[in-house]
Write an enzyme that holds these catalytic residues in place. Structure first.
Site, PDB file in Angstrom:
ATOM      1  N   GLU A 148       0.832  -1.209   0.000  1.00 30.48           N
ATOM      2  CA  GLU A 148       0.000   0.000   0.000  1.00 30.48           C
ATOM      3  C   GLU A 148       0.864   1.255   0.000  1.00 30.48           C
ATOM      4  OE1 GLU A 148      -3.439   2.336   2.593  1.00 30.48           O
ATOM      5  OE2 GLU A 148      -2.544   0.511   3.407  1.00 30.48           O
ATOM      6  N   ASP A 181      -5.219   3.693  -1.607  1.00 30.15           N
ATOM      7  CA  ASP A 181      -6.046   4.395  -0.632  1.00 30.15           C
ATOM      8  C   ASP A 181      -6.196   5.794  -1.214  1.00 30.15           C
ATOM      9  OD1 ASP A 181      -6.764   6.180   1.436  1.00 30.15           O
ATOM     10  OD2 ASP A 181      -5.995   4.830   2.965  1.00 30.15           O
ATOM     11  N   HIS A 207      -9.015   1.368  -1.002  1.00 26.33           N
ATOM     12  CA  HIS A 207      -9.525   1.908   0.254  1.00 26.33           C
ATOM     13  C   HIS A 207     -10.248   3.207  -0.079  1.00 26.33           C
ATOM     14  CE1 HIS A 207      -6.587  -0.242   3.251  1.00 26.33           C
ATOM     15  NE2 HIS A 207      -7.542  -1.032   2.789  1.00 26.33           N
ATOM     16  N   GLU A 247     -12.495   2.580   4.611  1.00 26.77           N
ATOM     17  CA  GLU A 247     -11.464   2.471   5.646  1.00 26.77           C
ATOM     18  C   GLU A 247     -11.617   3.544   6.731  1.00 26.77           C
ATOM     19  OE1 GLU A 247      -6.700   1.674   6.088  1.00 26.77           O
ATOM     20  OE2 GLU A 247      -7.375   3.328   4.858  1.00 26.77           O
TER      21      GLU A 247
END
EC number: 5.1.3.41
Length: 275
Positions: A148, A181, A207, A247
């Site tokens: 990530e 994300d 995310h 998230e």
């Protein structure tokens, strides 16, 4: 569009509350946060894995992924001496073992901050060494490893799509993937969709949060500044069929169920009616 709940926000409640809420509120799957008191990998190895597997069965809730805590407290594979690095890698390997046993779809890690005085060649050399070892292990046990990218407030290693491309080129493993994300590109004025353009089938997960554009704070959809409705339409148009984990982390821990409900309702309201 399949949705996932992240269990981090439930960390002050028994983990069964997270499974129960995910099931009752209508999430499609659950992403397990690997920190205490819920699902710390050594605790799972000591017997706690039985509870996780039982809860997944009881609530018929797929475990879409396992995300051990790797951002520096206490594990950070990018910072510290060789003993610290080795301890971090061993923990991630154990996390992959536990992810495999709980039938998780992936193990998700990040490259946390490498320190302000560390030069780029040392940073990337250490990352390549770490990922090479972890990917070899992932290949041996049959587990997908997702790297990530973080915001620049959190790390100075892998923070944007080009950094991801560099990491993937350094360690070209069939088990190594990435994700986005959406807070991370937004706070850097980087188009979210550039991840789709650059990573292709190496983009494995999303995310979804909202962002103020000036911090790493994760907001419920609608509380920040992101054009989420338009973004989700572009993501759908690209044919993305994976999970979107909403998230919520520590900002909403006082009422995780209420905010998980609100977040899911707002996320679904962003989608076209036929999704």
């Amino acid at each position: 569009m399949k949705t996932g709940m992240f269990t981090c926000g439930h960390q002050r409640l028994p983990i069964e509350h997270a499974f129960r809420d995910a099931s009752e509120l209508g999430y499609d799957g659950i992403e397990i946060w690997g920190g205490r008191p819920h699902a710390f990998a050594p605790d799972l190895k000591a017997g706690g894995i039985k509870q996780i597997k039982a809860l997944a069965q009881t609530y018929q809730m797929p475990i879409i992924g396992y995300t051990p805590e790797t951002n520096g407290y206490p594990y950070n594979m990018m910072l510290g001496d060789e003993h610290m690095r080795r301890e971090s890698l061993d923990m991630i390997k154990l996390a992959m073992d536990m992810a495999k046993e709980m039938n998780a779809g992936y193990t998700l890690i990040s490259a946390a901050h490498a320190g302000y005085l560390t030069p780029p060649n040392v940073i990337w050399g250490r990352l390549a060494e770490n990922l090479s070892e972890l990917c070899e292990y992932a290949e041996n046990i049959g587990m997908d490893l997702i790297l990530e990218p973080l915001t620049p407030y959190e790390s100075n290693v892998v923070c944007n799509a080009n950094d991801v491309l560099h990491a993937l080129a350094l360690v070209p493993s069939p088990r190594l993937f990435s994700m986005v994300d959406i807070c991370a590109p937004y706070v850097q004025a980087e188009p979210v969709m550039s991840y789709f353009d650059k990573l292709g089938d190496k983009l494995r997960h999303l995310h979804i949060v909202d962002s103020d554009g000036a911090s790493d704070t994760h907001y419920i959809p609608g509380e920040g500044k992101m054009p989420l409705r338009e973004l989700m339409r572009d993501i759908i148009d690209r044919g993305y069929e994976g999970y979107c984990t909403v998230e919520l982390v520590t900002m909403y821990m006082n009422e995780p169920r209420l905010y998980a409900r609100q977040a899911l309702e707002r996320f679904r309201a962003l989608l076209p009616e036929d999704e």
